[in-house]
Each structure stands twice: as structure tokens, then as C-alpha cells.
Design an enzyme around this catalytic site. Structure first.
Site, PDB file in Angstrom:
ATOM      1  CG  ASP A 856      -2.175  -0.718   1.066  1.00 31.61           C
ATOM      2  OD1 ASP A 856      -2.895  -0.421   0.107  1.00 31.61           O
ATOM      3  OD2 ASP A 856      -2.450  -1.612   1.873  1.00 31.61           O
ATOM      4  CE  LYS A 932      -6.508   7.471   8.912  1.00 37.60           C
ATOM      5  NZ  LYS A 932      -6.682   6.053   9.277  1.00 37.60           N
ATOM      6  CG  ASP A1077      -3.427   4.213  -2.808  1.00 37.65           C
ATOM      7  OD1 ASP A1077      -4.343   3.377  -2.690  1.00 37.65           O
ATOM      8  OD2 ASP A1077      -3.231   5.127  -1.980  1.00 37.65           O
TER       9      ASP A1077
END
Length: 1160
Positions: A856, A932, A1077
Site C-alpha cells: 500500500d 486524520k 494505490d
């Protein structure tokens, strides 16, 4: 410095010379006149340049309307060809051909007309009486007139078809009995036709393969013979020189891919599967073509009540209600002379039983999928596409065009790509497909098109047919003593209107209706939702209740929405071709909310050469050709757990495992239960409001869970259906180039459950490091060691081996360690793979592994931003540089926010009071989770308003009161953005510049567009039709264009990086799959994939991407035409806007190659 010099200095050097010259020339004339007259500088003339821009937009919109009109004319012409062909109306076909030749509205249809006429003449030639008939003479005379209308500027395909038709006319002339008067007329007419074609044959390319029609070998021979007879001498057509694989403009980025990998460096064919021989593929291909031709497929319902019920099925109820007969009666009532022409064509030319069967399956499919709301547009496609396909099949049959045999011959050669490593090493899918088609004299992009109607025509036709369905598909609803009666309590024995129980009265009710539904749309940028109205097909809730009681034995799926059991047809130049063999699909997903922008057309109009965009299409082919199989052991466990979704006691377990509860486990408040047997008017208003609100929330939760449950059911049922089969997931992309599998129900892209039930069909031995990667993958999935080093994770993996083995051997009754993971189902799949590998003991390196191992990106959007801006500090935080343990950008930003809070507390600034009050409510350091989402969505272009909402939601979850939460959220949002600017100084400045240039493009009334580094044209579709100054124009939506450009531009870069990795993996024979991704490969090739991934990121960001973007905006939006319209000062201003002034940081992009945690 004089005025000319000042303006020249301000116009960037990268602006094309013609722009600089035009600007300086206009300025020069002003200076000269000033010098001569010695007067003060003249004021710049006020020009209403926006009106001139509107004129350009109006012209562009008219051009698009003309193209759309031409497309509709083409479609209408094709529909007429179908109708005349199937009705054997040759004279009408001749007249249509003549009209097309003279009007030139649809020149693409002329070759088809000639081919059909040729086939009709061949049919006449089979019977002597037909040759001698007056009808054939009349047809000949009509065709002879056509040749007078053929011009010198027709397409090569038209000339070839005219030659083919001439060959059949020659045979007819020679075989017809001599009769003095008519024979002389025939001879004279034929001589004139021959003379016309003799003039045109000189420039005909007989070797052409890029044709809109299919020719068999006999047709090619007939054309060749005609050319040889007509030409006095042969002029050899020069062979086209084979160009480079990819455009030379991309040499810096994909130079190594222009040549094939050396044999010793090529691992093996990543698309070849053990046990899949050519004969098996050919058998599967025949089955696949049948599937493509059917439109619908019935899949056995193997889960829930359907697998264990003893009562009637949904299919049996529908049979009792006689929907099939009712649909047939409804169609019979339609007057062909008083309905839409296409409906009339269907009624006249298709067998009634076939038409009824198609429509019947459409409504059964809608009912069997368990959801009471279906998109109206999707339902229209489901209704109309199979009808159009059947019309096409009838047309092909009439012409003797055996499409199945054609594709079988092509596939017989193409499938060698998946069987021979030599073929896969030396060719891309696209190249090998072209060679396979060339062997069969077929254009690589050939596709028999019948079905892509424009939205207006589709809507008109569907309104007629859907009205028949709505009136025909009725079901009985009973009432007792005039009151509503629960449909659960009775199953109706027959369609008879006579009541079988005198207490009951039966009312026949419509099953379907259209409704406008308010849909909550969540945004990635904010936590609030907006409501939008969407037109949906609604299935009556009482009918759905009956189907809940009596589930369907089979679920009906569209064949377009399923995985393929054979390799998909490749996408080729300009994004045409694949992935189905007999039906067309778009390579770019259209956005229905912006219908005015036809994204596929916009993309193709901007492609300058056949080679442009090839790397993108090749990457899509590679991803879609990766073979998969169902992970059967995981599917068995999933079915067991899913079977508990009807048990309320299992809810805590299922919630942990991401399994939705069945709708009947939800307790919806009932009026009688709540208030007793009283009237609504007698209930206290406030109590009733609370009850109504509680009920509405419960119904909403139940419906949402039911939708999720149905989707889970589709996945499980389809996975069960495809057990033991090799699967392929063809891909297409959105307008930015981000790729997605076409199968919405079953693919590797999705949630934890989706991913766990699939594994690579190709196995690879673990090799020397593969077992370590398996264990590391298992630990990574748990999400518990994100900040730990690889070495520490490996130690933890060894410690967890007993728990891993217990999870694999006894997943539901053991310690259940896997259930505590962030990704429990994928963790369990890894446990099972590790347990199987350990059975090999000391020979674990030879274990044939099929489980994908993931790598990742570390906040990949910010990785691209940091690379663009060369932000060293930001690059460190997103792991672009080497470090002992992985950095976490969210924690870093949280620490920076905390530091700023402390500074505010100790200062006398305006934020001191808020900071101190926040300390009372939040005494600990600012938690990572609070900021976040804001950091994550920075790449999506989150605004201050959106950031405040995100942080406010987190604070409220920590029990901070709403009013205080709002104040603190505004404070923390400002500090979060400031902290991001500290670490990503150049990156955030670039993001602001991206917004600025998008605003510049919008001010010029143009949509934002660019070209990705791999050559894919991207057009933002956020436009709407408006009337401005009495002109109808398609104008951009400024706010949407500006907000969306930064994230869309970065997404186009992350997609480019993924595609580069895919291309290079395939070039070396490495299996590769991706979810944006997150890159997947076999355990034994992770090291090599990681090396490729890093190298390609460096190669991508070694390109002058920002400078190229600046140059693109100048040349695209400041064209000579636009410059003539704009005043010189405006040219200067826009040129300044489009010039990048952001100073890059000092990040050495080459350091990415040594970063362990860049992708991990």
C-alpha cells in the site's frame, strides 16, 4: 525599461512564439503612435471580450449539436437498413442508399447499404426464376443509378463495397437470358457502371483492413478480381511501415517498454494458467459467446431461505399471475402505425414469443435481485438492449453473417497469448489481437454496432414498452372486510378473479412504478450530506414482502455485469474494441449527472494520433487479463457466517466481520403496539412525532441494511456459481484514468469480503523470500503494527504463528484471533495460505502460492504532492525517504497542531482563549483521529468549511458539546491547515496554484482539461447548458471546476504511476493487480514489484510535470483566436496566472528508490 520590454518580460518564455509576438506587436503599435504624436498613452479600449467568448462557446455548442444530430441520423439510417433488409424491401434500400450518397448525411452507412445489396443479389443468383424476374431487373436499374452518385471523395470502404456489388451484378448480367431490348439496356447500364468504377479503382486500397464491415475470403477474392479486370495495370500499394510501440514523445517515461524484455530476464507468462489448454479455452469461448448473446443469466440462489425453503418460489408466483401472457396481450394491443418507429420495427420483425421472453426476463430480473428501488436509466438499458441485440442477430442471420464463427477463428489465434510465453514476451495484448484479426481479414476494432441509441430516442422507445410492462405486471393484494390485509398471510392459488374465500376481496395492483427518490449523497470533503432527487423504478413493497416469504430459486443478472470465463477482448487504439466480443462498451465511465459532456467522444476528439494513449489501453488490458479463481475455503466460511444474518443474537459478531443483518431482524415501531387500538387523532401530537421519527429512522436503517445484504448475497451467490472456474475482470476507467473492474458484484476491488474470496489462478512457488512476505502480509492486514519496522513485524509474525494456525484450522470455533484484525476476512485468507505452506515443512519454498500480497502507498495523494513540490519535510512524513520505521503523517500533523496549541496558550494572541478552553475540554494531546480525515482529504481539495465539519464530528464523538465543538473545530481546522503548510510548503502552494489556473480557465468560460503523462486526454465534465445573452452555451460550473481540479490532477498522476508499474511488471512476466494505490502480486515477486514501483515513481516525477501543466494551460487557453479577442492586459493577466511561480523544495526524488516504507 520601455513598455514593450516590461510586457515582454512578464509574458513567460514558455508561451508559444505566436502568443508573445501578438502581444508585443499590439503593444508596439501603441508605443510607436505615442512616440510620434508625443501624447499621453492611450487608454486601453474597453472590449466586451466575454461576449466574444460566448460567441465561440455558442459555435462550439452548435458543432457538438451537429455531431449529435449526425449520430442520430446515422442511427436512424442503420435502423432503416435493418428494417428494409428484414422486410426484404430492396427498392426502399436502394432509395435509402441514393439519399445517403446525395445528402452525405451518413456516409458511414453507404458501405453497409452496398454490402446488403450485394447479399440480396447473391440471394437472387441462387434461383433461375429470380434472375429472370422483372423485380431483379428493376433492382438492377435502381442500383445502376446509384453508381452515378458515387463521388471521388468517398471512403475506401465504399469503393470496395461498390466493387463487390459490381461483381454480383456482373454475374447476374451474364446469367440472365438474352433478350434483345432489355439486354442492350442492361449492357449499356453495366458499361456505365464499369466505366465509373474503372476511374475510381485506380486509387483503391484492396489491402485495407480497417473497415466498418466484415468481408469473408470469397468477398475479398471477388473484389480483387474486379480490380484486376478494371485496372489496365497494377499499382502496388505501399506497405505501411510499422511504427514504434508507443509514441516517441513518451520516450523518457516508457522508453524501455518500446522493446521486448530479454528472454533470460522474463519470468514467465503471467497470464498462463496450469491446466488451461487451448481446447478448454475454445470450449469456454463458445459458451461465452452464447452468454453474450442472451443478455441475462440465471444463477442458482444458494444462500438464505431460498436454499432451504419448502414453499413456492418467486418464479412460481409470477407464473401463477400469468405475467408472460399479460405482456403478450399488452404488445398485441399496440398499433404499429401509431407508435414509435423502432417499436413498430420490433413488433413487425421480431417473433412475438422472443420479444415477450425478453421483456419477461427483464421484469423477473428486477424482482429477483431483492431491492425495491432500481435506477430508471439502468432499467431502460435492461429493457431495450436485449431487444436491439435480438434485432441485430436477425439482421446478421439475414445476411448470412455468422459472427460466432468469425470470432471463434480470431480467438483460436488470440488465445495463444495466454498459452505461449514467447508470444506474451514479444507482444502486448493489443498487438497480438491486431495480428489475430489481420489473419482473418478483420479490422481490430470491428464490432457490429446496434444498440447505442441516444438518450432521447432510448427514453421515447422505453416509455412505450415500459408502459406495457407497468400495465401487464400485476399482482393480487387482498383486503379483509374492506381493510388492508397482510400479504404474508396468504399465497394466492391462481390468477382467477373469483375470491377463493368470501371473507377476502382481491385487488390487482401494479408491481412497478416510477418515483423520484431523495438520496443522501455523502462527500469525501465534508461530513454533511446533501439531498438529490433521483428517478427510480420502484417495486411495490407488498410485492417485495411476498417475495421475502417466497424467495426466488434463481437470481437473474445482466451478462454485462459478470466476470468473464475467457480473456476479454483488448482495448485498442483510441480506446475502442473491448472487452466483450459482440457488444460495445465505453472505455470511460460516463457521469450521468453531467450528460451534456460525452466523455468518450471528448477523449477521442483530443487524441492526435493512433499511438497516443496506447500505454493506458495496454495497462487496462493487462489488468483485465490477470486470471483469478474463487478461494473456495474462504467462500465456505463466509457462507456459514452469512447464514447467521437472520439471527439477531449474531449481530455483534457479524458487525465485527462486516456482514449486514437481514431486513427482518430490524424492529420497526408499530402504531398499534405503541399506542393500542386507538385512532391517530386521539394520540398526543408530541408522542406521535417521537413515534414517527423513531419509525422513520428504523425504516431507513432497515432499508440500508437490506440493500447491503442484497449486495452481499449477490457476491456469495456469484462466487458459488463460479466455483472452480478461471475468471477475468475486464477494466475500464473514469475520466481521470482511474481504473475499475466492470463487474460491480464480484471483483477484487471492494471491501474486505470481496477481496478474501478471490485469489490468483496462476500459482507461483514461494521461493527464498516468499514465505516471509506471506507472514508480513498477514501482520500488515491486522493494522496493529503500522508504526513498527519490518524486522519488528517479522518477530511479531513468528510469535503469532500458533494463533495463525488456529485461525486457519478452526476459524469459527477456535481462538478467533483473525476476527480482531482491521481486515478480518483477508487476514483469515492469509492464515489459511500460511498453514498450507507450512505443510511443506523444510521445502516451503516450493509451495505453489496463489494468494495476492499487497503493498500500500503511504497516504499516496500526499506522496504525489510532496514529489511535485519536492518538499523534503513532507516527503519524510509520507515515507519518500529512507527511515528505520515508517512515518505517519497523521501523527506528525497532530503533533504540530498540539505544538501550535501550546504556543497559543503561552501567548497573548487572539487564539489564546480558545486554546485554553480547548485544553479544559481536551486535556490530552490532540488525538490523531481528530485531524486524520482532514489530512487525508487534503488531496481531495477539502475546504475550510469541510474541514471544520470533519473535526467537529470527531469532537462530538468525544462527548464535547455541540456549541463548543463548533468553536474548537474552527480553531483546529486552521491549525491543521497551517501545520500541513509547514510540512508541505511547496505542495500546498502548488495546490493553491492548481486552483488558481482552474479559476483562470473557468473565467475564460472553458472547462479544465489536460493530458496525463501517458497521453490520456482528461476533460472535467462539470458543465451545464445555460442561456447567456440570448445564446445557448455549455459553460463550466466554476466552483466545481476549481475545487475538483487539484484532486483530479493528482488522481490522474496516481493512476499513471499504477499503469507504469503494471506495464513494466507485464514486460518482465510478473503477475500484477491493483486497487488504485494498493499493488498486488505473488509472494515470490514482491521484491521485484517493489523495485519497479519505486523506479516508476521516480521516472514519473523526474518529468517536468508542473512546467508541462503550465505550458499546457497557456497553449490551450491562450490560443491565437482567444488572444485576438482579449485585450492585451487580459492576455498578460492570464499568462501570469498560468505561469507557475512556486519554488520547489530540496527533496531528492531519487531517495524514493531506497525507501522501504514508500509502498509497504
Amino acid at each position: 525599461m520601455n513598455r514593450i520590454a516590461r510586457i515582454s518580460a512578464r509574458i513567460p518564455a514558455r508561451i508559444p512564439a505566436h502568443l508573445r509576438q501578438a502581444s508585443t506587436a499590439s503593444t508596439a503599435s501603441t508605443v510607436i503612435s505615442t512616440a510620434e504624436e508625443k501624447k499621453p498613452p492611450l487608454k486601453e479600449k474597453k472590449v466586451d471580450w466575454k461576449t466574444d467568448l460566448l460567441k465561440i462557446l455558442e459555435t462550439e455548442h452548435k458543432q457538438k449539436k451537429r455531431k449529435l444530430w449526425k449520430m442520430r441520423v446515422d442511427q436512424q439510417a442503420m435502423a432503416d437498413i435493418f428494417r428494409f433488409t428484414l422486410k426484404d424491401d430492396v427498392q426502399s434500400l436502394v432509395r435509402l442508399t441514393e439519399n445517403q450518397l446525395r445528402s452525405r448525411h451518413s456516409p458511414e452507412t453507404v458501405p453497409v447499404c452496398f454490402l446488403v445489396l450485394h447479399k440480396k443479389m447473391e440471394k437472387i443468383l441462387k434461383k433461375v426464376e429470380a434472375i429472370e424476374s422483372p423485380d431483379s431487373l428493376s433492382i438492377f436499374i435502381g442500383i445502376a443509378d446509384l453508381y452515378r452518385s458515387i463521388k471521388r471523395n468517398e471512403t475506401n470502404t465504399t469503393y470496395l463495397m461498390a466493387l463487390l456489388l459490381l461483381s454480383s451484378l456482373r454475374k447476374w448480367k451474364d446469367q440472365r437470358s438474352y433478350e434483345e431490348r432489355s439486354s442492350k439496356t442492361i449492357a449499356d447500364l453495366f458499361d456505365s457502371m464499369e466505366q465509373k468504377m474503372r476511374q475510381l479503382a485506380k486509387g483503391v486500397n484492396v489491402e485495407e483492413r480497417e473497415m466498418e464491415v466484415f468481408l469473408n475470403s470469397d468477398d475479398h477474392k471477388a473484389i480483387q478480381n474486379e480490380v484486376e479486370m478494371l485496372r489496365s495495370f497494377s499499382v502496388p500499394v505501399p506497405r505501411k511501415k510499422e511504427g514504434a510501440r508507443y509514441s516517441e514523445e513518451l520516450e523518457d517515461l516508457i522508453g524501455p517498454l518500446q522493446t521486448n524484455c530479454h528472454q533470460e530476464e522474463y519470468r514467465n507468462n503471467p497470464f498462463q494458467v496450469d491446466g488451461m489448454e487451448k481446447g478448454k479455452y475454445k470450449t469456454l469461448f463458445e459458451e461465452h459467446l452464447k452468454t453474450e448473446s442472451t443478455m441475462w443469466i440465471q444463477v442458482k440462489n444458494t444462500v438464505g431461505e431460498a436454499a432451504e425453503k419448502n414453499g413456492k418460489s418467486g418464479e412460481e408466483l409470477i407464473t401463477e399471475w400469468d405475467w408472460r401472457k399479460r405482456i403478450s396481450d399488452g404488445l398485441r394491443k399496440l398499433d404499429p402505425n401509431d407508435t414509435h418507429p423502432l417499436v413498430s420495427t420490433c413488433l413487425e420483425l421480431l417473433p412475438r414469443e422472443k420479444l415477450v421472453e425478453i421483456l419477461y426476463f427483464t421484469v423477473v430480473a428486477a424482482c429477483s435481485q431483492g431491492q425495491n428501488l432500481i435506477g430508471a436509466t439502468q432499467f431502460q438499458y435492461d429493457v431495450l438492449d436485449p431487444i436491439l441485440k435480438e434485432l441485430g442477430n436477425a439482421f446478421k442471420k439475414e445476411l448470412g453473417f455468422n459472427e460466432t464463427e468469425i470470432w471463434k477463428r480470431v480467438f483460436d489465434s488470440y488465445i495463444n497469448y495466454f498459452l505461449d510465453s514467447g508470444v506474451s514476451r514479444q507482444n502486448t495484448h493489443r498487438e497480438w489481437w491486431s495480428k489475430a484479426c489481420k489473419q482473418q481479414n478483420l479490422a481490430p476494432n470491428f464490432k457490429f454496432q446496434m444498440g447505442n441509441l441516444d438518450a432521447e430516442t432510448r427514453n421515447e422507445v422505453c416509455n412505450v414498452i415500459v408502459d406495457v410492462l407497468f400495465n401487464s405486471c400485476l399482482f393480487p393484494v387482498e383486503s379483509k372486510d374492506g381493510k388492508n390485509f397482510s400479504p404474508f398471510e396468504v399465497i394466492f392459488p391462481h390468477l382467477s378473479m373469483s375470491p377463493f374465500n368470501k371473507k377476502f376481496a382481491v385487488t390487482w395492483t401494479r408491481s412497478f412504478s416510477y418515483r423520484s427518490i431523495s438520496i443522501e449523497e455523502e462527500s469525501k470533503l465534508s461530513t454533511d450530506c446533501r439531498l438529490s432527487l433521483s428517478r427510480m423504478l420502484s417495486i411495490n413493497s407488498k410485492l417485495m414482502a411476498m417475495f421475502d416469504k417466497n424467495p426466488f430459486d434463481f437470481i437473474v443478472f445482466s451478462t454485462f455485469n459478470l466476470p468473464m470465463t475467457v480473456p476479454p477482448r483488448p482495448w485498442i487504439d483510441r480506446g475502442t474494441g473491448g472487452p466483450l466480443y459482440t457488444a460495445g462498451q465505453d472505455i470511460i465511465r460516463n457521469m450521468f449527472e453531467f450528460k451534456s459532456v460525452r466523455l468518450n467522444d471528448e477523449m477521442r476528439q483530443r487524441i492526435q494520433s493512433p499511438a497516443q494513449g496506447r500505454p493506458v489501453f495496454d495497462a487496462l488490458n493487462q489488468l483485465g487479463s490477470t486470471p483469478w479463481v474463487i478461494n473456495e475455503s474462504m467462500l465456505d466460511t463466509l457462507k456459514t457466517v452469512f447464514g447467521q444474518s437472520g439471527c439477531k443474537e449474531s449481530e455483534p459478531l457479524l458487525e465485527k466481520l462486516g456482514i449486514p443483518m437481514r431486513h427482518d431482524t430490524f424492529d420497526v415501531p408499530d402504531f398499534v403496539r405503541e399506542f393500542g387500538n386507538v385512532k391517530k387523532e386521539d394520540v398526543d401530537v408530541e408522542k406521535f412525532r417521537r413515534y414517527a421519527k423513531k419509525k422513520a429512522e428504523a425504516v431507513k436503517m432497515r432499508n440500508e441494511s437490506n440493500s447491503l445484504w442484497c449486495w452481499m448475497q449477490y457476491r456469495v451467490v456469484l462466487a458459488d456459481h463460479f466455483r472452480g472456474q478461471t475468471l477475468f475482470f475486464p477494466h475500464n476507467m473514469d475520466f481521470r484514468g482511474r481504473v475499475y473492474p466492470l463487474s460491480p458484484y464480484l471483483s477484487h476491488m471492494g471491501d474486505d469480503v470481496n477481496r478474501c474470496i478471490l485469489k490468483f489462478a496462476k500459482s507461483q512457488p514461494l521461493g527464498s523470500h516468499g514465505f516471509d512476505w506471506l507472514k508480513l502480509h498477514c501482520v500488515n492486514l491486522t493494522g496493529t503494527m503500522k508504526r513498527a519496522s519490518v524486522a519488528d513485524r517479522m518477530v511479531e509474525a513468528e510469535r503469532l504463528i500458533p494463533s495463525i494456525l488456529d485461525s486457519a484450522r478452526n476459524p469459527l470455533n477456535g481462538e478467533k484471533w483473525w476476527m480482531s484484525s482491521d481486515e478480518p476476512w483477508q487476514t483469515l485468507a492469509a492464515c489459511v495460505e500460511i498453514e498450507n505452506a507450512m505443510k511443506y515443512g523444510s521445502d516451503v519454498a516450493s509451495f505453489p502460492s496463489q494468494l495476492p500480497v499487497h503493498q500500500d502507498g503511504s497516504c499516496n495523494g500526499l506522496q504525489h504532492y510532496a514529489a511535485l513540490g519536492r518538499d523534503n519535510e513532507g516527503g519524510v512524513q509520507v515515507n519518500l525517504t529512507q527511515c528505520e520505521t515508517p512515518n505517519d503523517v497523521y501523527s506528525d500533523v497532530a503533533q504540530r497542531v498540539e505544538q501550535k496549541r501550546k504556543q497559543d496558550e503561552e501567548s497573548n494572541g487572539e487564539d489564546r482563549d480558545v486554546a485554553l478552553k480547548l485544553r479544559e475540554a481536551l486535556p490530552q494531546n490532540v488525538p490523531r483521529k481528530v485531524i486524520k480525515q482532514t489530512v487525508m482529504t487534503t488531496v481531495y481539495g477539502v475546504t475550510m468549511y469541510g474541514a471544520v465539519l470533519q473535526i467537529k464530528r470527531q469532537l462530538k464523538a468525544m462527548d464535547i458539546p455541540g456549541e463548543d465543538a463548533a468553536i474548537f473545530a474552527r480553531y483546529l481546522a486552521r491549525k491543521t491547515f497551517a501545520s500541513l503548510n509547514d510540512a508541505f510548503t511547496s505542495s500546498m502552494a502548488l495546490k493553491d496554484w492548481f486552483r488558481l489556473i482552474a479559476k483562470g480557465a473557468s473565467d475564460l468560460m472553458k472547462t479544465v482539461e489536460w493530458v496525463t503523462p501517458l497521453g490520456l486526454p482528461v476533460v472535467q465534465p462539470y458543465c451545464r447548458l445555460l442561456e447567456r445573452k440570448s445564446k445557448l452555451v455549455l459553460v463550466p460550473i466554476p466552483m466545481k471546476q476549481v475545487d475538483a481540479f487539484p484532486p483530479n490532477f493528482v488522481h490522474s498522476l496516481d493512476s499513471t504511476h499504477m499503469m507504469l508499474t503494471s506495464l513494466n511488471c507485464a514486460n518482465r512476466g510478473i503477475t500484477f493487480a491493483a486497487v488504485h494505490d494498493c499493488f498486488w502480486t505473488h509472494a515470490n515477486s514482491v521484491d521485484e514489484m517493489n523495485q519497479i514501483c519505486r523506479q516508476q515513481f521516480v521516472s514519473l516525477h523526474s518529468q517536468p510535470i508542473v512546467e508541462q501543466c503550465s505550458e499546457w494551460f497557456k497553449t490551450t487557453y491562450l490560443t491565437p483566436r482567444i488572444q485576438k479577442i482579449l485585450p492585451p492586459s487580459e492576455v498578460d493577466r492570464f499568462a501570469d496566472i498560468f505561469t507557475v511561480k512556486v519554488k520547489q523544495g530540496e527533496l531528492d526524488i531519487e531517495k524514493v528508490k531506497d525507501s522501504v516504507y514508500f509502498f509497504s
